[in-house]
Design an enzyme around this catalytic site. Structure first.
Site, PDB file in Angstrom:
ATOM      1  N   GLU A 152       7.424   7.703   4.399  1.00  0.00           N
ATOM      2  CA  GLU A 152       7.525   7.519   2.765  1.00  0.00           C
ATOM      3  C   GLU A 152       6.870   8.648   2.244  1.00  0.00           C
ATOM      4  O   GLU A 152       7.519   9.279   1.125  1.00  0.00           O
ATOM      5  CB  GLU A 152       6.904   6.475   2.517  1.00  0.00           C
ATOM      6  CG  GLU A 152       7.181   5.910   0.810  1.00  0.00           C
ATOM      7  CD  GLU A 152       6.261   4.649   0.488  1.00  0.00           C
ATOM      8  OE1 GLU A 152       5.878   4.092   1.272  1.00  0.00           O
ATOM      9  OE2 GLU A 152       6.622   4.284  -0.637  1.00  0.00           O
TER      10      GLU A 152
ATOM     11  N   ASP B 251       4.414   5.920  -9.338  1.00  0.00           N
ATOM     12  CA  ASP B 251       3.696   4.507  -9.933  1.00  0.00           C
ATOM     13  C   ASP B 251       2.118   4.638 -10.467  1.00  0.00           C
ATOM     14  O   ASP B 251       1.705   4.617 -11.297  1.00  0.00           O
ATOM     15  CB  ASP B 251       3.713   3.558  -9.019  1.00  0.00           C
ATOM     16  CG  ASP B 251       5.217   3.303  -8.314  1.00  0.00           C
ATOM     17  OD1 ASP B 251       6.077   3.988  -8.771  1.00  0.00           O
ATOM     18  OD2 ASP B 251       5.358   2.314  -7.905  1.00  0.00           O
TER      19      ASP B 251
END
Ligand code: GLC
Length: 437
Positions: free
Chosen positions: A399, A169
């Site tokens: 994550e 992102d």
């Protein structure tokens, strides 16, 4: 770590996938990402394929429910409502049968389908062939969409129109191109992510303004690919995306032997040749890696990021390239964890904990290791697999991981990290232990 503990870790990985199951699809993690994400689910399907092939198919089938009539598979499928994430379906304003976002994500789907099909065939799953055939057609329609909507000029590279499509992102790769995107929005920005994780790990507010500016613009374009292509201020012919598309195309080509027609096989062969040729042109010897192309400015994107090595998934390197890449990857991996970081520590914009600007992702290393193996570098590949297994065994199924300290960061109990553990631990062998590291 002894074998007993390893089995416990396998159980823990499966327990995460069970806990994140929302009915045939798996959310990346509770609250922070409460819907079905495209490439997360493809990795998760490969994790399931290690012990439950029926469930592995289900993951892909539920993702395919979100496929648009034009072939696009969205980056998020909003199967059920949740108020813990922004931007939700109302902001996207798309018109599919079930609510989805309007952009896509890396097409790992084809790679996952081959993996699941092979596991199901080996396990003798009775309906494997029929299920694979339906998903094969979905994947083929998706690849056609990629080539027509995102490479209309036939360059051999597919473009992203939003940083979220890349899956990376807020990568430094977008800094220059993204700075051209205006910061005004029609939609009120109500970030939910900062309620779940520390803001120091997340993109800045100004990034969100630009992310949402693009969503507003594309919604106004009626999500029509040709109109978006003409009007967007952000268009990057991206090597990580193209590499994953090419690798998935190669996997579909293998599946087409049993599941496709002669015409489909030659169509896939044509796609693969075009993508591999496009990628090969992006090699830069001065940098020892490949680079993306900013289609608005016409300039190479030289910022060092993991994407520079993804073409190994599809391109066969020559000897000089192989040597250069191996040395360069080893240099980038010279950190506490010993895995490939998203941005190397020698980059001036390196931030060890902020999203895609330094941290180590398990699935990125999984892909990098696949590419290294295809290019005759199995030892380096295994060292990445092992580094990830060790990081997870030391700190948990996070994550991502801080490359300096090795700590887990971002969301916890993360599905694709659990899936990566199940897959990488099997192929890393016993050398993944803490001993000697
Ligand atoms: C973030 C990541 C993206 C991932 C998603 C869900 O947006 O950048 O790659 O798919 O989280 O895990």
């Amino acid at each position: 770590m002894d074998d007993m503990t390893r089995f416990d870790m396998d159980d823990a990985a499966r327990a995460i996938l069970a806990k994140n199951d929302r009915g045939g699809y798996t959310v990346p993690t509770d609250r922070l990402y409460p819907f079905q994400w495209n490439w997360d689910s493809a990795f998760v399907a490969m994790g399931f394929a290690t012990y439950d092939v029926d469930r592995a198919y289900r993951e892909l089938e539920r993702l395919a429910e979100g496929q648009w009539d034009d072939g696009m598979i969205p980056h998020i499928v909003f199967h059920a409502p949740s108020d813990t994430y922004f931007p939700g379906p109302d902001v996207w304003g798309t018109k599919h049968r079930i609510p989805t976002s309007g952009i896509t994500q890396p097409p790992v789907f084809g790679m996952a389908l081959r993996c699941v099909h092979e596991a199901a065939t080996e396990a003798g799953l009775p309906d494997a062939r029929e299920r694979s055939r339906v998903l094969f057609q979905a994947a083929l329609r998706h690849h056609r969409w990629w080539l027509s909507a995102r490479d209309p000029d036939g360059t051999g590279l597919v473009a992203i129109l939003h940083p979220w499509e890349s899956g990376s992102d807020n990568s430094p790769a977008w800094d220059v191109a993204f700075a051209r995107v205006p910061t005004d929005t029609r939609t009120a920005i109500r970030r939910r992510d900062l309620g779940h994780v520390d803001s120091a790990m997340r993109p800045h507010d100004i990034d969100y303004q630009r992310f949402i500016h693009l969503v507003d613009l594309y919604r106004e374009c009626g999500w029509d690919p040709a109109v978006q292509w003409a009007r967007t201020p952000f268009k990057v012919a991206e090597i990580q995306m193209t590499s994953i598309l090419a690798r998935s195309t190669a996997d579909l080509l293998v599946l087409a032997e049993g599941l496709g027609t002669t015409d489909e096989r030659s169509e896939l062969r044509g796609m693969l040749d075009r993508l591999v040729a496009g990628l090969a042109r992006r090699w830069r010897p001065r940098l020892n890696r490949f680079v993306s192309l900013d289609l608005i400015s016409g300039e190479d994107i030289e910022a060092p990021t993991q994407a520079g090595f993804m073409p190994l998934l599809a391109v066969t390197l020559d000897d000089a390239q192989r040597e250069a890449v191996a040395a360069e990857i080893a240099r980038w991996c010279d950190n506490a964890v010993g895995a490939l970081p998203s941005t190397p520590s020698f980059s001036p914009v390196f931030e060890p904990k902020r999203y895609w600007r330094g941290p180590i992702w398990a699935v990125i290393n999984w892909l990098a290791a696949d590419g290294l193996r295809s290019n005759g570098l199995p030892q380096l590949a295994t060292s990445l697999d092992r580094a990830i297994v060790r990081a997870i065994e030391r700190t948990g199924f996070f994550e991502y991981f801080d490359p300096v300290t090795g700590e887990g960061a971002g969301g916890d109990a993360f599905s694709w990290t659990a899936a990566a553990y199940l897959v990488l631990r099997r192929r890393a062998g016993n050398g993944a232990s803490d001993k000697g590291s």
